[in-house]
Motif scaffolding. Structure first.
Motif, mmCIF file in Angstrom:
data_model
loop_
_atom_site.group_PDB
_atom_site.id
_atom_site.type_symbol
_atom_site.label_atom_id
_atom_site.label_comp_id
_atom_site.label_asym_id
_atom_site.label_seq_id
_atom_site.Cartn_x
_atom_site.Cartn_y
_atom_site.Cartn_z
ATOM 1 N N LEU A 195 43.715 49.623 95.268
ATOM 2 C CA LEU A 195 43.251 48.310 94.849
ATOM 3 C C LEU A 195 44.330 47.596 94.038
ATOM 4 C CD1 LEU A 195 39.730 49.421 93.610
ATOM 5 C CD2 LEU A 195 40.174 48.090 95.684
ATOM 6 N N ASP A 196 44.322 46.273 94.075
ATOM 7 C CA ASP A 196 45.228 45.480 93.247
ATOM 8 C C ASP A 196 44.546 45.211 91.920
ATOM 9 O OD1 ASP A 196 46.744 43.437 92.004
ATOM 10 O OD2 ASP A 196 47.496 42.755 93.946
ATOM 11 N N GLY A 197 45.054 45.823 90.865
ATOM 12 C CA GLY A 197 44.414 45.719 89.563
ATOM 13 C C GLY A 197 44.430 44.327 88.972
ATOM 14 N N HIS A 198 45.372 43.469 89.410
ATOM 15 C CA HIS A 198 45.459 42.117 88.863
ATOM 16 C C HIS A 198 44.459 41.167 89.517
ATOM 17 C CE1 HIS A 198 49.398 43.867 87.785
ATOM 18 N NE2 HIS A 198 49.266 43.111 86.702
ATOM 19 N N LEU A 199 43.916 41.555 90.667
ATOM 20 C CA LEU A 199 42.914 40.742 91.351
ATOM 21 C C LEU A 199 41.522 41.138 90.910
ATOM 22 C CD1 LEU A 199 44.288 40.708 95.030
ATOM 23 C CD2 LEU A 199 44.719 39.065 93.188
ATOM 24 N N THR A 200 40.577 40.245 91.087
ATOM 25 C CA THR A 200 39.182 40.566 90.803
ATOM 26 C C THR A 200 38.615 41.422 91.926
ATOM 27 O OG1 THR A 200 38.288 38.643 91.963
ATOM 28 C CG2 THR A 200 38.911 38.348 89.640
ATOM 29 N N ALA A 201 37.426 41.957 91.710
ATOM 30 C CA ALA A 201 36.765 42.746 92.759
ATOM 31 C C ALA A 201 36.574 41.893 94.006
ATOM 32 C CB ALA A 201 35.423 43.258 92.250
ATOM 33 N N ARG A 236 35.578 40.029 87.641
ATOM 34 C CA ARG A 236 36.401 40.728 86.643
ATOM 35 C C ARG A 236 37.634 41.346 87.301
ATOM 36 N NH1 ARG A 236 32.859 42.461 82.506
ATOM 37 N NH2 ARG A 236 31.304 40.803 82.198
ATOM 38 N N PRO A 237 38.785 41.308 86.620
ATOM 39 C CA PRO A 237 39.982 41.985 87.161
ATOM 40 C C PRO A 237 39.729 43.488 87.299
ATOM 41 C CG PRO A 237 40.561 40.501 85.362
ATOM 42 C CD PRO A 237 39.071 40.609 85.360
ATOM 43 N N SER A 295 36.480 51.002 85.072
ATOM 44 C CA SER A 295 36.630 52.446 84.874
ATOM 45 C C SER A 295 36.998 53.104 86.196
ATOM 46 C CB SER A 295 35.320 53.041 84.357
ATOM 47 O OG SER A 295 34.308 52.956 85.360
ATOM 48 N N GLY A 296 37.363 54.404 86.139
ATOM 49 C CA GLY A 296 37.712 55.127 87.359
ATOM 50 C C GLY A 296 36.567 55.175 88.345
ATOM 51 N N GLY A 297 35.338 55.383 87.837
ATOM 52 C CA GLY A 297 34.182 55.430 88.721
ATOM 53 C C GLY A 297 33.897 54.090 89.368
ATOM 54 N N MET A 298 34.066 52.996 88.617
ATOM 55 C CA MET A 298 33.857 51.660 89.173
ATOM 56 C C MET A 298 34.879 51.351 90.254
ATOM 57 S SD MET A 298 33.071 49.739 85.571
ATOM 58 C CE MET A 298 33.195 48.084 86.240
ATOM 59 N N ARG A 299 36.118 51.769 90.053
ATOM 60 C CA ARG A 299 37.145 51.536 91.078
ATOM 61 C C ARG A 299 36.824 52.319 92.349
ATOM 62 N NH1 ARG A 299 43.038 50.980 88.085
ATOM 63 N NH2 ARG A 299 42.294 49.878 86.242
ATOM 64 N N ARG A 300 36.342 53.537 92.182
ATOM 65 C CA ARG A 300 35.980 54.352 93.339
ATOM 66 C C ARG A 300 34.869 53.673 94.132
ATOM 67 N NH1 ARG A 300 39.390 57.486 95.823
ATOM 68 N NH2 ARG A 300 39.606 59.454 94.802
#
Length: 331
Positions: free
Chosen positions: A91-97, A134-135, A140-145
Motif C-alpha cells: 500500500l502507498d502510505g501517503h495515500l488515503t484508503a 485517512r492516510p 495499524s498493522g491489522g488495519m493495513r492487512r
C-alpha cells in the motif's frame, strides 16, 4: 452442460534456482469456493508455489491453471482473475484508503460507474469505511492487512491468494481477519488460497496441504488428517532423553522422537498408559502431558519434526540454498 473447471489445477509443478529445487513436483486441485491452505515452515516452498500460480515466477517444469487459464501461456488472463495479498505490504502510505483502492481500480479497468459502490462494499466489509479519508500511514498493522484484503477483492477475482495474511498480528486481529475471509467466501463465492505456519489458522481451512522441503507430504481436511494420526500424543520431560528413547523402544516397542526439547510419541489411550511409564520406565520423568491429535502431530507424523523445529532447522538450510542459487547464477 459441462461442469466448470476447478479454481486451481496443478500438475508436477517444479521450480528450480540453478541446481536447487525450491518446489519439487507438487500436484493438487482446488475446487471453486474452497478455502485451501498450505501449511508448513518458512522455507518449505509455499510462497514459491504461490508466486508461480500468480505468474510472478515461471515454473521450471510442470503445469498449472488458475481460473481455467494456463499460468505460463495465459499470464494476462490469470492476472485479471486473481487477487493478491502478500506478506510484504504494498500500500502507498501517503495515500488515503480510498485513494489506494482507486489506483487499483484504474489498474484493473473497473467501470468508473461502479467503482464508488464497490469500494464502499469492500471497505464496509473490513470495517474501514469510516476511515476511508485517512492516510494509510496512520493505520495499524491489522488495519493495513484488512485494507489489502479489500483491495485484492475490489475487482471481484475468482481466486484470492493470501500469503501469511495474519503474520505478526495479535490474536484478536487475526480472528477478525478470518471473519472477513469467511464472509467474502460466503458473499462473493471467492476461492481462497492461503499459506500459513499457524496451526490454529490451518484448522479453519476447508482442506490443507502440508508442505515440507518443497514437497506436499499429505493433503486432506483438518479433521481427516488428525483422525489419521489416531492415537494420543504423549510429551515427556526426562532426566536423560537419549536413554528414554532407547528404553521406550526396548521396553514398550515405541519409536519416540525428541521434539522441542521433549520426548514425544503416540499411543492409544494415552492417559491410561502414563501410569505404566512411571512404573516401568528406567529413566526419571520430570513432566508428562497427554493430548488428543493436533495438526502439529500430523506434521510430526509425516515429516519427523514439529513445525517449529522445522523452521529453526530450515532457516539455516534456506540461507544455504539461497547462497548456492546466487552463486550458480553468477557462473
Amino acid at each position: 452442460m459441462s461442469p466448470s473447471p476447478p479454481a486451481i489445477e496443478v500438475t508436477d509443478l517444479v521450480k528450480s534456482y540453478g541446481d536447487v529445487e525450491a518446489v519439487r513436483g507438487v500436484s493438487f486441485t482446488v475446487p471453486r469456493g474452497e478455502v485451501f491452505g498450505f501449511l508448513g515452515p518458512n522455507g518449505a516452498g509455499k510462497s514459491t508455489t504461490i508466486n508461480m500460480l500468480c505468474t510472478l515466477a515461471r515454473p521450471t517444469s510442470g503445469a498449472a491453471r488458475v481460473g481455467g487459464f494456463d499460468v505460463a501461456g495465459q499470464r494476462d488472463d490469470v492476472r485479471r482473475h486473481i487477487g493478491l495479498d502478500f506478506q510484504d505490504p504494498t500500500l502507498d502510505g501517503h495515500l488515503t484508503a480510498e485513494q489506494n483502492l482507486r489506483v487499483h481500480a484504474e489498474l484493473y479497468g473497473i467501470d468508473r460507474a461502479v467503482i464508488g459502490e464497490r469500494m464502499r462494499q469492500m471497505l464496509e466489509m473490513v470495517e474501514l469505511w469510516d476511515r476511508r479519508d485517512r492516510p494509510v500511514m496512520t493505520f495499524s498493522g491489522g488495519m493495513r492487512r484488512r485494507l489489502e484484503i479489500a483491495r485484492g477483492l475490489l475487482h471481484s477475482p475468482r481466486v484470492l491468494f493470501l500469503d501469511e495474511p495474519t503474520i505478526g498480528l495479535d490474536p484478536q486481529t487475526r480472528a477478525s481477519i478470518w471473519s472477513y475471509i469467511r464472509a467474502l467466501q460466503e458473499t462473493e463465492g471467492t476461492t481462497i488460497f492461503m499459506t500459513t505456519h499457524y496451526m490454529d489458522e490451518a484448522e479453519l481451512c476447508d482442506r490443507i496441504a502440508i508442505m515440507d522441503r518443497g514437497e506436499i507430504v499429505v493433503l486432506d481436511t483438518p479433521e481427516a488428517l488428525k483422525a489419521g494420526v489416531g492415537s494420543d500424543r504423549v510429551v515427556l520431560g526426562t532426566a536423560d532423553d537419549a536413554a528414554a528413547l532407547v528404553a521406550l523402544r526396548e521396553r514398550f516397542g515405541i519409536d519416540a522422537t525428541v521434539a522441542e526439547g521433549a520426548v514425544t510419541f503416540h499411543v492409544e489411550a494415552g492417559e491410561a498408559f502414563v501410569p505404566r511409564l512411571f512404573a516401568e520406565l528406567d529413566v526419571a520423568i520430570t513432566s508428562v502431558a497427554v493430548s488428543r491429535p493436533t495438526l502439529d502431530d500430523v506434521f510430526l507424523r509425516h515429516t519427523g519434526s514439529t513445525i517449529r523445529d522445522a523452521e529453526t532447522a530450515g532457516a539455516g538450510d534456506q540461507n544455504r540454498l539461497m547462497m548456492r542459487a546466487l552463486a550458480g547464477s553468477r557462473r
